[in-house]
Motif scaffolding. Structure first.
Motif, PDB file in Angstrom:
ATOM      1  N   VAL A   1       0.438  -1.446   0.130  1.00  0.00           N
ATOM      2  CA  VAL A   1      -0.210  -0.101  -0.317  1.00  0.00           C
ATOM      3  C   VAL A   1       1.255   1.347  -0.189  1.00  0.00           C
ATOM      4  O   VAL A   1       0.600   2.776  -0.819  1.00  0.00           O
ATOM      5  CB  VAL A   1      -1.084  -0.123   1.527  1.00  0.00           C
ATOM      6  N   LEU A   2       1.759   1.266   0.657  1.00  0.00           N
ATOM      7  CA  LEU A   2       2.712   2.000   0.528  1.00  0.00           C
ATOM      8  C   LEU A   2       3.382   2.506  -0.801  1.00  0.00           C
ATOM      9  O   LEU A   2       3.825   3.935  -0.860  1.00  0.00           O
ATOM     10  CB  LEU A   2       4.382   1.992   1.222  1.00  0.00           C
ATOM     11  N   ARG A   3       3.687   1.121  -1.403  1.00  0.00           N
ATOM     12  CA  ARG A   3       4.676   1.895  -2.730  1.00  0.00           C
ATOM     13  C   ARG A   3       6.023   2.507  -2.665  1.00  0.00           C
ATOM     14  O   ARG A   3       5.728   3.466  -3.810  1.00  0.00           O
ATOM     15  CB  ARG A   3       3.947   2.276  -3.900  1.00  0.00           C
ATOM     16  N   ILE A   4       6.567   2.336  -2.223  1.00  0.00           N
ATOM     17  CA  ILE A   4       8.383   2.753  -1.063  1.00  0.00           C
ATOM     18  C   ILE A   4       9.355   2.664  -2.608  1.00  0.00           C
ATOM     19  O   ILE A   4       9.272   1.286  -3.551  1.00  0.00           O
ATOM     20  CB  ILE A   4       8.309   2.778  -0.352  1.00  0.00           C
TER      21      ILE A   4
ATOM     22  N   THR B   1      19.769  -6.096  12.564  1.00  0.00           N
ATOM     23  CA  THR B   1      19.172  -5.141  13.429  1.00  0.00           C
ATOM     24  C   THR B   1      18.559  -3.819  13.601  1.00  0.00           C
ATOM     25  O   THR B   1      18.233  -3.057  13.167  1.00  0.00           O
ATOM     26  CB  THR B   1      19.094  -6.153  14.461  1.00  0.00           C
ATOM     27  N   TYR B   2      20.266  -3.621  13.341  1.00  0.00           N
ATOM     28  CA  TYR B   2      20.402  -1.807  13.240  1.00  0.00           C
ATOM     29  C   TYR B   2      19.713  -1.417  11.866  1.00  0.00           C
ATOM     30  O   TYR B   2      19.034  -0.040  11.753  1.00  0.00           O
ATOM     31  CB  TYR B   2      21.575  -0.817  12.566  1.00  0.00           C
ATOM     32  N   LEU B   3      19.704  -2.462  10.742  1.00  0.00           N
ATOM     33  CA  LEU B   3      18.808  -1.665   9.203  1.00  0.00           C
ATOM     34  C   LEU B   3      17.262  -1.971   9.324  1.00  0.00           C
ATOM     35  O   LEU B   3      17.060  -1.233   8.698  1.00  0.00           O
ATOM     36  CB  LEU B   3      19.250  -2.077   8.818  1.00  0.00           C
ATOM     37  N   VAL B   4      17.188  -2.648  10.364  1.00  0.00           N
ATOM     38  CA  VAL B   4      15.801  -3.121  10.110  1.00  0.00           C
ATOM     39  C   VAL B   4      14.759  -2.158  10.899  1.00  0.00           C
ATOM     40  O   VAL B   4      14.243  -1.947  10.580  1.00  0.00           O
ATOM     41  CB  VAL B   4      15.410  -4.631  10.724  1.00  0.00           C
ATOM     42  N   SER B   5      15.969  -1.975  12.236  1.00  0.00           N
ATOM     43  CA  SER B   5      15.115  -1.073  13.020  1.00  0.00           C
ATOM     44  C   SER B   5      14.852   0.113  12.471  1.00  0.00           C
ATOM     45  O   SER B   5      13.732   1.096  12.659  1.00  0.00           O
ATOM     46  CB  SER B   5      15.866  -0.692  14.326  1.00  0.00           C
TER      47      SER B   5
ATOM     48  N   LEU C   1       8.573   3.651   7.302  1.00  0.00           N
ATOM     49  CA  LEU C   1       8.022   2.217   7.509  1.00  0.00           C
ATOM     50  C   LEU C   1       6.631   2.371   8.109  1.00  0.00           C
ATOM     51  O   LEU C   1       5.055   2.844   7.878  1.00  0.00           O
ATOM     52  CB  LEU C   1       7.529   0.779   7.426  1.00  0.00           C
ATOM     53  N   VAL C   2       6.587   2.493   9.226  1.00  0.00           N
ATOM     54  CA  VAL C   2       5.772   3.114  10.618  1.00  0.00           C
ATOM     55  C   VAL C   2       5.570   4.530  10.362  1.00  0.00           C
ATOM     56  O   VAL C   2       3.635   4.912  10.468  1.00  0.00           O
ATOM     57  CB  VAL C   2       5.447   2.541  12.185  1.00  0.00           C
TER      58      VAL C   2
END
Length: 478
Positions: A371-374, A411-415, A421-422
């Motif tokens: 839905v964001l289509r980034i 983990t840093y990159l996912v964080s 995203l949120v």
């Protein structure tokens, strides 16, 4: 005389009134502390033969405290609501005791009518971090006159009717407005006039007075949006309330005003202790008030309750200083799971299913990405790959049976990615996604995420794996 404000460290001595006819007034000290908020200390004599302290002893020994009390002080009255028992101590040798009371709300004014009535107010005005710059609303103008040599001869400040933005939020009418005040300060040495021009968030309900909790719940929805827009803690700094039961009167008893008076809430008083953010910390919200508009704020509020499982975990971690990156991954991934469930099935999500065609954590993350289509750039091969990388890291952090924690650089990159995203999903919930997300969809506003991937030197593959990239690749991508 009424007090205008109460600050940390202030102590007020006075007499408590419980509203029961024939009950003696009781000496007490109100203290606003950083550790406890508002507390009321009540000294009394235990097992008093004269009966003067019999009612106070019942309060503390029986833990039966009046829900509302009034404290008369030399500085002015303080109305205490939602009072609860907070312990007591006794000196058995001298029969001297000290009880402690904890009010949910303290209002720096005396209220008309029955003291035992629950606190309801018509209007609540609150000040929050970031409102001034985010709204761009002002209530002052400045004019300067100079002479032929461009030296300033006069400066004129004009205070005008405030600009405002109004929208409906369920049964509440919400307003953002610039509120100005002027204060004169004079002593034996200094003379000054202080003009304040600050934006306030105001709530009022169409059917009349409501509890402070209901006002606060309505205002907290906007505060949570600001947390997403700024990606940092946003604190309530002040509440002022107005109601016809809090009146200012002349000596003859005639009412001439219903002023806004300070309310100190146990819910928010400790937020005052958080450091005030600098202008630099608040210089790049995802969108300003003018871009979201009254209809966008109303849409966000209308979505709030349905999307609570998305909003609350991420607002909580983004609004907390010093959160570990693992905390951010877990909380934001929980939000993405909840959001994916609400979004529903999206084209292409089948690639994230198990061999038995079961949905996975990656499925719910993929729906958010869809839905964001980034536009992510070359560091992320596809939305499916990113969804898998986020899901794998989240599950590796969360589940102990998967062994040690994953590599901290991943983990840093996912964080970082999840946090973005949120925040972007919060924009989506204002109903203004097509307009507000277009710069993120073409990749122009994601340089900070791309720099993080480049700094670590990895990219995400279609399979959700982390693949190292060479310095030449980094230079070419940059």
């Amino acid at each position: 005389m009424a007090m205008d404000e109460l600050n940390f460290g202030d102590r007020l001595m006075g007499h408590l009134v419980d509203g029961v006819e024939g009950t003696p007034y009781q000496a007490a000290v109100l203290h606003l502390s950083e550790q406890h908020g508002v507390r009321v200390e009540v000294p009394y004599v235990s097992r008093d033969g004269g009966g003067q302290f019999e009612h106070v002893e019942r309060w503390f020994r029986g833990m039966s405290v009046p829900s509302n009390l009034l404290l008369h002080t030399a500085n002015g009255p303080v109305s205490l609501f939602g009072v609860t028992w907070a312990g007591y101590s006794e000196n058995s040798g001298q029969n001297l005791s000290l009880g402690n009371l904890k009010p949910a709300e303290a209002v720096l004014a005396e209220r008309d009518g029955e003291l035992s009535d629950g606190l309801t107010v018509q209007t609540v005005r609150s000040r929050l971090d970031g409102l001034n710059d985010w709204t761009g609303l002002e209530a002052t103008d400045e004019d300067r006159e100079t002479d032929e040599e461009h030296r300033i001869r006069t400066i004129t400040y004009r205070l005008r009717s405030p600009d405002e933005l109004v929208w409906s939020q369920g049964e509440a009418t919400m307003t953002l407005r610039a509120d100005w005040t002027a204060a004169h300060h004079t002593d034996g040495y200094n003379r000054a006039v202080e003009l304040s021009d600050n934006v306030v968030l105001e709530s009022a309900f169409v059917d009349g007075p409501r509890s402070f909790h209901e006002h606060f719940a309505a205002q907290r929805k906007i505060a949570s949006l600001l947390v997403f827009l700024y990606g940092r803690p946003i604190s309530f700094r002040e509440h002022r309330v107005q109601d016809e039961r809090f009146a200012s009167r002349l000596l003859n008893g005639k009412t001439y005003n219903h002023p806004f008076v300070e309310l100190i809430s146990d819910r928010t008083v400790r937020e005052r202790l958080t450091p005030v953010p600098s202008r630099k910390e608040l210089d790049r919200p995802l969108a300003h008030m003018t871009q979201i508009g009254a209809d966008g704020l109303a849409t966000w509020a209308a979505n709030y309750d349905t999307w609570r499982r998305f909003i609350l975990p991420s607002a909580g971690v983004l609004g907390r200083r010093g959160a570990f990156i693992e905390d951010r991954v877990v909380s934001t991934s929980m939000s993405l799971e909840a959001a994916g469930g609400l979004i529903g099935k999206c084209p292409g999500e089948e690639e994230t299913y198990t061999p038995r065609r079961m949905k996975t954590t990656a499925t719910y993350v993929f729906r958010c990405l869809y839905v964001l289509r980034i536009g992510w750039g070359d560091y992320i091969a596809s939305d499916v790959g990113l969804a898998r990388a986020i899901a794998n890291n989240y599950n590796d952090v969360k589940h102990a049976d998967r062994g040690d924690f994953p590599d901290s650089k991943y983990t840093y990159l996912v964080s970082s990615t999840n946090s973005m995203l949120v925040r972007l999903l919060a924009l989506y919930l204002t109903g203004k996604g097509d307009d507000l997300l277009k710069f993120y969809r073409n990749g122009r506003e994601l340089w900070s995420i791309q720099q993080r991937f480049g700094g670590v030197g990895v990219r995400v593959t279609d399979e959700g794996k982390w693949e190292e990239v060479s310095n030449e690749d980094n230079l070419r991508d940059s």
